[in-house]
Scaffold this active site. Structure first.
Site, PDB file in Angstrom:
ATOM      1  N   LYS A 112     -15.825  13.872 -31.719  1.00 44.09           N
ATOM      2  CA  LYS A 112     -15.625  13.140 -32.965  1.00 44.09           C
ATOM      3  C   LYS A 112     -15.944  13.998 -34.186  1.00 44.09           C
ATOM      4  O   LYS A 112     -15.320  13.847 -35.224  1.00 44.09           O
ATOM      5  CB  LYS A 112     -16.484  11.863 -32.994  1.00 44.09           C
ATOM      6  CG  LYS A 112     -15.948  10.757 -32.089  1.00 44.09           C
ATOM      7  CD  LYS A 112     -16.522   9.406 -32.498  1.00 44.09           C
ATOM      8  CE  LYS A 112     -16.031   8.305 -31.561  1.00 44.09           C
ATOM      9  NZ  LYS A 112     -16.664   7.005 -31.849  1.00 44.09           N
ATOM     10  N   LYS A 195      -3.591   6.507 -23.700  1.00 43.11           N
ATOM     11  CA  LYS A 195      -3.989   5.108 -23.674  1.00 43.11           C
ATOM     12  C   LYS A 195      -3.711   4.446 -25.017  1.00 43.11           C
ATOM     13  O   LYS A 195      -3.750   5.097 -26.060  1.00 43.11           O
ATOM     14  CB  LYS A 195      -5.466   4.989 -23.280  1.00 43.11           C
ATOM     15  CG  LYS A 195      -6.451   5.120 -24.405  1.00 43.11           C
ATOM     16  CD  LYS A 195      -7.853   4.825 -23.935  1.00 43.11           C
ATOM     17  CE  LYS A 195      -8.804   4.774 -25.120  1.00 43.11           C
ATOM     18  NZ  LYS A 195      -8.912   3.493 -25.791  1.00 43.11           N
ATOM     19  N   LYS A 198      -6.455   2.000 -31.058  1.00 46.44           N
ATOM     20  CA  LYS A 198      -6.274   1.647 -32.453  1.00 46.44           C
ATOM     21  C   LYS A 198      -6.312   2.869 -33.350  1.00 46.44           C
ATOM     22  O   LYS A 198      -5.868   2.819 -34.480  1.00 46.44           O
ATOM     23  CB  LYS A 198      -7.285   0.597 -32.890  1.00 46.44           C
ATOM     24  CG  LYS A 198      -8.731   0.911 -32.588  1.00 46.44           C
ATOM     25  CD  LYS A 198      -9.569  -0.292 -32.993  1.00 46.44           C
ATOM     26  CE  LYS A 198     -11.025  -0.213 -32.687  1.00 46.44           C
ATOM     27  NZ  LYS A 198     -11.543  -0.114 -31.399  1.00 46.44           N
TER      28      LYS A 198
HETATM   29  P1  ATP Z   1     -10.827   3.880 -30.527  1.00 43.01           P
HETATM   30  O1  ATP Z   1      -9.463   4.466 -30.438  1.00 43.01           O
HETATM   31  O2  ATP Z   1     -11.369   3.745 -31.929  1.00 43.01           O
HETATM   32  O3  ATP Z   1     -11.805   4.448 -29.546  1.00 43.01           O
HETATM   33  P2  ATP Z   1     -10.159   1.800 -28.777  1.00 43.01           P
HETATM   34  O4  ATP Z   1      -8.824   1.197 -29.026  1.00 43.01           O
HETATM   35  O5  ATP Z   1     -10.299   2.812 -27.700  1.00 43.01           O
HETATM   36  O6  ATP Z   1     -10.638   2.373 -30.141  1.00 43.01           O
HETATM   37  P3  ATP Z   1     -12.736   0.719 -28.256  1.00 43.01           P
HETATM   38  O7  ATP Z   1     -13.427  -0.076 -29.316  1.00 43.01           O
HETATM   39  O8  ATP Z   1     -13.136   2.134 -28.038  1.00 43.01           O
HETATM   40  O9  ATP Z   1     -11.181   0.625 -28.544  1.00 43.01           O
HETATM   41  O10 ATP Z   1     -12.834  -0.030 -26.879  1.00 43.01           O
HETATM   42  C1  ATP Z   1     -13.232  -1.365 -26.722  1.00 43.01           C
HETATM   43  C2  ATP Z   1     -13.061  -1.752 -25.286  1.00 43.01           C
HETATM   44  O11 ATP Z   1     -11.683  -1.796 -24.945  1.00 43.01           O
HETATM   45  C3  ATP Z   1     -13.693  -0.773 -24.304  1.00 43.01           C
HETATM   46  O12 ATP Z   1     -14.290  -1.497 -23.259  1.00 43.01           O
HETATM   47  C4  ATP Z   1     -12.532   0.032 -23.800  1.00 43.01           C
HETATM   48  O13 ATP Z   1     -12.754   0.514 -22.488  1.00 43.01           O
HETATM   49  C5  ATP Z   1     -11.406  -0.984 -23.830  1.00 43.01           C
HETATM   50  N1  ATP Z   1     -10.105  -0.344 -24.053  1.00 43.01           N
HETATM   51  C6  ATP Z   1      -9.738   0.342 -25.151  1.00 43.01           C
HETATM   52  N2  ATP Z   1      -8.485   0.786 -25.053  1.00 43.01           N
HETATM   53  C7  ATP Z   1      -8.027   0.377 -23.844  1.00 43.01           C
HETATM   54  C8  ATP Z   1      -6.784   0.525 -23.144  1.00 43.01           C
HETATM   55  N3  ATP Z   1      -5.751   1.160 -23.679  1.00 43.01           N
HETATM   56  N4  ATP Z   1      -6.663  -0.034 -21.916  1.00 43.01           N
HETATM   57  C9  ATP Z   1      -7.701  -0.695 -21.365  1.00 43.01           C
HETATM   58  N5  ATP Z   1      -8.887  -0.865 -21.958  1.00 43.01           N
HETATM   59  C10 ATP Z   1      -9.064  -0.345 -23.189  1.00 43.01           C
HETATM   60 MG    MG Z   2     -12.271   4.081 -27.517  1.00 37.81          MG
END
Ligand code: ATP
Ligand code: MG
Length: 331
Positions: A112, A195, A198
């Site tokens: 990060k 994956k 956001k």
């Molecule tokens: P960032 O990109 O900011 O890391 P993110 O979209 O990965 O955001 P997080 O807040 O990191 O979201 O994750 C929240 C929860 O959602 C975690 O438990 C993570 O494992 C799950 N998660 C995030 N993205 C996915 C995905 N594409 N498929 C399945 N689970 C997900």
């Molecule tokens: Mg994440």
């Protein structure tokens, strides 16, 4: 009942389908069998720059989404991290038993801080894993479901708990690493090898739960597939089609093998339009519920205040022991 603890950051205007299928749907299921503590880690969110107005809005809309998805404040303790001051207070104590080198080895900080530009990375970002350790240790949970990317942080949490227990007196329960595998992982519709996230560069492959369902349906219809015609689950060579199958399977509770049979002889267009329909069916009532929770801010505030109060009963007891053992005066 055993205790489970989990959090989701308020860093976007809407959760996405990956958040729901990969994590939040299990939160809802676990609350029946566990003493569940679910929280919105806004202290973690400010380890990277946040606009204050946006942060406040996103924290509320995150809470509204959790409620709308089925987190039930009668069964679970739902709270916002900054409303439970014990998190910040325990972090300080843990900071003081964390080695500088030990913290420097955390790979998420390295990743990060490269993204932020090394000179812009803050001490807050550096100490993020220690705050996460405090989150966990305050509640003595048996179950901390985390993704593979959090394994190192959980390992640090275990080390800090053991260190404190040896240096002072047994205080913390050393949490087991419970790496969640076998949960659905959802991929970007336009780039089905990364994956769904956001923080992706473009949102054309992102299915946000609160978006206009028409927009999401269109994104699904333009999802990247392949040049074959066969609808078959094969993530190695057919990442796009496999992703759509996982989404449709999860949303309709239909095994993938059944879908493969149902779609024999049909085209990608059919798969896409059925997936789009399933998504519309899921998000339409959800959006209405979120709006309902958002339209009564007083009630939302009360739910969160009650959650914070319950969380503080548990967190406060742990912190009081910690402060005493460290040698602070009673307050
Ligand atoms: P960032 O990109 O900011 O890391 P993110 O979209 O990965 O955001 P997080 O807040 O990191 O979201 O994750 C929240 C929860 O959602 C975690 O438990 C993570 O494992 C799950 N998660 C995030 N993205 C996915 C995905 N594409 N498929 C399945 N689970 C997900
Ligand atoms: Mg994440």
């Amino acid at each position: 009942k055993q205790r489970v603890l989990s959090g989701i950051q308020p860093t976007s205007d809407s959760f996405h389908l990956g958040n729901y299928l990969g994590a939040l749907q299990y939160w809802v299921r676990l609350q029946d069998d566990f003493d569940a503590f679910y929280f919105i880690p806004d202290l973690h969110a400010i380890t990277v720059p946040q606009d204050p107005k946006e942060l406040r809005k996103r924290t509320k809309v995150s809470a509204a989404q959790l409620l709308a998805l089925g987190v039930d404040p009668k069964k679970s303790t739902l709270f916002v991290q900054s409303q439970v001051p014990e998190h910040a207070e325990l972090t300080w104590v843990l900071n003081c038993i964390t080695g500088f080198g030990e913290a420097s080895r955390m790979t998420q900080f390295k990743d990060k801080s490269v993204k932020q530009g090394a000179d812009n990375a803050t001490v807050g970002l550096f100490t993020y894993p220690v705050l996460m350790a405090a989150d966990i240790l305050l509640y003595r949970p048996q179950l901390v479901p985390v993704g593979e990317d959090q394994r190192q942080h959980l390992e640090l949490t275990r080390n800090l708990a053991q260190r404190f227990n040896t240096r002072y007196k047994k205080t913390f329960v050393v949490p087991e690493a419970h790496i969640v595998t076998g949960t659905a992982k959802i991929y970007d519709l336009q780039d089905p090898t990364s994956k769904m996230s956001k923080s992706a560069a473009s949102d054309s492959g992102l299915l946000s739960l609160l978006d206009d369902p028409k927009v999401s349906a269109k994104k699904i219809r333009s999802a990247v597939t392949d040049t074959e015609r066969e609808i078959r689950y094969d993530p190695e060579t057919k990442a796009g089609v496999s992703n759509l199958l996982v989404i449709l399977s999860s949303l309709t509770d239909t095994p993938i093998v059944t879908l493969e049979q149902d779609y024999a002889g049909k085209g990608y267009g059919d798969l896409k339009s059925d997936t789009a329909d399933a998504l519309i069916e899921f998000v339409t009532p959800l959006r209405a519920k979120v709006q309902e929770y958002m339209s009564d801010q007083g009630e939302l505030d009360r739910v969160l205040a009650a959650g914070a109060e319950r969380a503080r009963e548990v967190a406060g007891r742990t912190l009081a022991q910690v402060y005493d053992r460290v040698g602070f005066l009673a307050r």
